[in-house]
Enzyme design. Sequence first.
Site, mmCIF file in Angstrom:
data_model
loop_
_atom_site.group_PDB
_atom_site.id
_atom_site.type_symbol
_atom_site.label_atom_id
_atom_site.label_comp_id
_atom_site.label_asym_id
_atom_site.label_seq_id
_atom_site.Cartn_x
_atom_site.Cartn_y
_atom_site.Cartn_z
ATOM 1 N N CYS A 148 -1.346 -7.072 10.717
ATOM 2 C CA CYS A 148 -0.478 -8.160 11.061
ATOM 3 C C CYS A 148 0.089 -7.393 12.674
ATOM 4 C CB CYS A 148 1.021 -8.402 10.370
ATOM 5 S SG CYS A 148 1.779 -6.391 10.323
ATOM 6 N N ALA A 164 2.707 -1.370 -0.183
ATOM 7 C CA ALA A 164 4.138 -2.098 -0.012
ATOM 8 C C ALA A 164 3.911 -2.964 0.737
ATOM 9 C CB ALA A 164 4.860 -0.962 0.095
ATOM 10 N N PRO A 165 5.002 -3.890 -0.062
ATOM 11 C CA PRO A 165 5.410 -4.007 -0.921
ATOM 12 C C PRO A 165 4.356 -4.770 -1.969
ATOM 13 C CG PRO A 165 6.186 -6.281 0.357
ATOM 14 C CD PRO A 165 5.308 -5.470 1.399
ATOM 15 N N GLY A 166 3.727 -5.317 -2.236
ATOM 16 C CA GLY A 166 2.964 -5.832 -3.467
ATOM 17 C C GLY A 166 2.246 -7.032 -3.312
ATOM 18 N N GLY A 167 2.677 -7.535 -2.713
ATOM 19 C CA GLY A 167 2.297 -9.051 -2.442
ATOM 20 C C GLY A 167 0.447 -9.011 -2.403
ATOM 21 N N LYS A 168 -0.082 -8.140 -1.634
ATOM 22 C CA LYS A 168 -1.483 -8.916 -2.103
ATOM 23 C C LYS A 168 -2.200 -7.861 -3.656
ATOM 24 C CE LYS A 168 -1.712 -8.576 2.901
ATOM 25 N NZ LYS A 168 -0.541 -8.141 2.878
ATOM 26 N N ASP A 179 0.647 3.776 -1.466
ATOM 27 C CA ASP A 179 0.990 3.631 -0.482
ATOM 28 C C ASP A 179 1.782 4.853 -0.016
ATOM 29 O OD1 ASP A 179 2.208 1.087 1.599
ATOM 30 O OD2 ASP A 179 3.895 2.981 1.037
ATOM 31 N N ASP A 199 -1.045 9.745 1.114
ATOM 32 C CA ASP A 199 -1.447 9.275 2.049
ATOM 33 C C ASP A 199 -2.482 8.560 2.420
ATOM 34 O OD1 ASP A 199 -2.539 8.793 4.894
ATOM 35 O OD2 ASP A 199 -1.500 10.798 4.884
ATOM 36 N N SER A 225 -2.593 -0.112 1.433
ATOM 37 C CA SER A 225 -1.460 0.118 1.856
ATOM 38 C C SER A 225 -0.299 -0.762 1.464
ATOM 39 C CB SER A 225 -0.985 0.109 3.359
ATOM 40 O OG SER A 225 -1.399 1.194 3.951
#
Lengths: 748, 180
Positions: A511, A388-392, A410, A437, A386
Amino acid sequence: MGRKLDPTTYVKKGPGRKSRKQKGAETELAKFLTDEDTAPKRLSSRSRKRAGKRAQVTKKPKESIEKEEPKKGFTDENSEWLKPAKRKREVGQSDNEDDSDSQWEQEEDEGQEGGENNKGKKLLIEGDGDDDDLVDDYGALEDSSEGEGEVDGDGEELLPIERAARKQKKLQEAMGQESDDDDEDDDKRKSGDEDMDEDDTVQANLDEMDKFILPGAEEIAKEGVLLVDLQTIHQRIKDNVDVLSHFATKREEGKERTEYLSLLKKDLSTYYSYNNFLIDKLLDIFPVSELIDFLEANEIQRPVTIRTNTLKTRRRDLAQALINRGVNLDPLGKWSKVGLVIFDSSVPIGATPEYLAGHYMLQGASSFLPVMALSPQEGETVLDMSSAPGGKTTYMAQLMRNTGVIVANDASADRLKSVVGNIHRLGVTNSMICNYDGRQFPKVMGGFDRVLLDAPCSGTGVISKDPAVKTSKDESDIQRLAHLQKELILAAIDSVNAESPSGGYLVYCTCSIMVEENEWVVDYALKKRNVKLVQTGLDFGKEGFTRFKERRFHPSLKLSRRFYPHSHNMDGFFVAKLKKFSNTVPTTAVEKDGEEETKPSEAVEVTANSSDEDGPSKAGSKNKSKKQKPVPGKPAMSQKATANGKPAKSIGKKTTNPSTLKKSEKPTGQKKAKIAKMDGGTVKVDGELKKSNTVKTEGETTKELKEGSRFEKKGDKQRKSPTQSKKRMGKNKFNKLKKLLKKEEVGQ
Amino acid sequence: MRPLTDDETKTMFEKLSKYIGENIKHLVDRPDGTYCFRLHNDRVYYISETILKLATNISRGKLVSVGTCFGKFTKTIKFRLHITALDFLAPYAKFKVWVKPGQEQSFLYGNHVLKSGLGRITENTNQYQGVVVYSMADVPLGFGVAAKSTQECRRVDPMSIVVFHQADIGEFIRSEDTLT
């Protein structure tokens, strides 16, 4: 300037109007007092009335006084200049009275009686000054006593008056004047009361507390109708928490803990705007005092943090460049070498040329943690389910120095645009972005060295970012999410290659702080797959729960980590690192749950069914380690398929995790095809037999079988890929299996 | 995902050579492996071969992006270079233009570079030559086309355009959607 200039007492002029006023008051009072000393006390009509009131007043304040002291929050602010005992009491009482609803709510016993008394008392004291000279201050004082915010003002203004009043009392006592018998008595009582009051403080506190917690249905109804003052509720919450923390000593007789708790819940939902469901859940997780900290922390934003992109720059160069632009920043902490926390900035942090050039990324501090826990190495194949938004994803790429492959997936095509943008902006070249998915994943591609699953969650850890969570979540939401997360974690586990030379790890993070989404999901995975928890490598954070309410989790859950906004100053987070130690998928022999390790004597069809499912359904990657099929007792199969590795192995080896899993059907087809191929001559026969079995048992599996052949082809490709280890069984092993099977056949 | 046809390859290389000249071969033959260009949904992606192999597992409808997107082919088979290619153009750029700090923001908003904002320019830049735009701190900001040759730039008045804007890194925020 409206003061009478008395030639006898000369007021020295000092700096500041206020001080002059105060001086003036003192001197005037002193003047007044000295007058009394010399002459018999002359009381005006007003004074006489006041004296009468005083007689009534002195009895009452005793009770309310002590209660105010400990309870009143203002003592904190004013503790420096407020002297104990008398002064506090008076000011506090006036405050209480001023709590708008104190008179309405019988719960607020604190304020009611005391308040009125206080007011009278205050007026009395102030009135003394008023009598003699018109002092604006005193007038102001009287007015200000109405408002809560005027506490300080009152306090300051009262000082000289109080001093004067004390003097007066002393004088009266000393003189033994009879002009005010009542006054004298009152004074004596007052002074006596003061002492006693302080002694009785503790007990009085208790009394008051108990009274406070008493609202019956009527009062609550009243509250519902009338607009309740938030200050009142806040105070009530504090008191309630206090009582609950020292329940044995502070409780009221006959009142159960549940009553206090229900009132607290109601107050918390009102004050912090949560729905009841969430408050209940939070009360389960946190002790009451910590809960207040948590709720308070959710009201304020966490600090803005950025992550240096080490592919393009270094942290200190970036820090220098940003400081030159006018940004106030600091390194994030000892635990991160790439994090920076922004205190304030004269330029928008999300639009500096350095940001656009891809030198850093805006990312919450808690998002660093799962990637640090996962620690992908150079040259590995990694999946971010998963992303989005791509930070990890981009953090992983920078740790891998743009080597290896990252698959960023994603389910939402819209949010994938931000992933694409961030990946290009930060200069990541080793990535693939797809829109599946997550649950489909082992089917699409498997055999990853590491997998990161940042599961979609309820967001109860990031309430400070999105206050809508407070009211929008309820039981069904959490259950639906938990279900999805369980499916995703199983798919993620299946996508990991346990035999990877450098990896075999999965990090599961959310989170959220709900146990249903965190520990429960990980515990479920532990039961269903051959995985175990390992150290996350994060040396701070709270340990995960090993038990919660009526549930008991695996003891290794304490290796997972929880982070809270109020204790770590980052978003609420949960991180768990799992290692897959075997590519086989543990199953129960029977297709139905609840049966573990059925004996071979079980119904042939049943075992056949389960074996059909179980055999092919191997963990994750398209490994062809068929030897590991842990299908206990498949004599039926062995009869049908001579060289069927599956049943033999299953008998020979027990799964390490007996589970009540019903295998997903997807791998079924794959496995069958692979096995079919492996079996060489007997392929078609076995395959057909198997097919027929599956048709009998589950119509769906046939489809999968066909798909299996397609997958098989892909599997070949994957096998050839250098990043994947060899999965085919060797010739000798195969022969051994055959022998085993035959033995079993003979045995049975 | 398919390899580029000859025509497409030609068009694309022509465009690239405007900026980096003959250094294109450095793009293809790299010390850390062979890289290639692939076409997917009219966009050209620059990827290494290892990724290429794995990328074939993903179905066409689900694949969003691979490696780095260099640009796209328009409906009339013209090749349009995107800002996402900047990381690869910048190190091999033949002609460079440096912009003064004051004019940096203006360029990042999509405006052309005026003479007043021109800091430095490489010698012998021809007119209509593809150039890469840098900030004074040597941070690549984007690319464009020189409106005037170097000599002309010296003579011309401060308000005239010296570099036509083609792409800049501000587009990451302004037009995030067009990246895919």
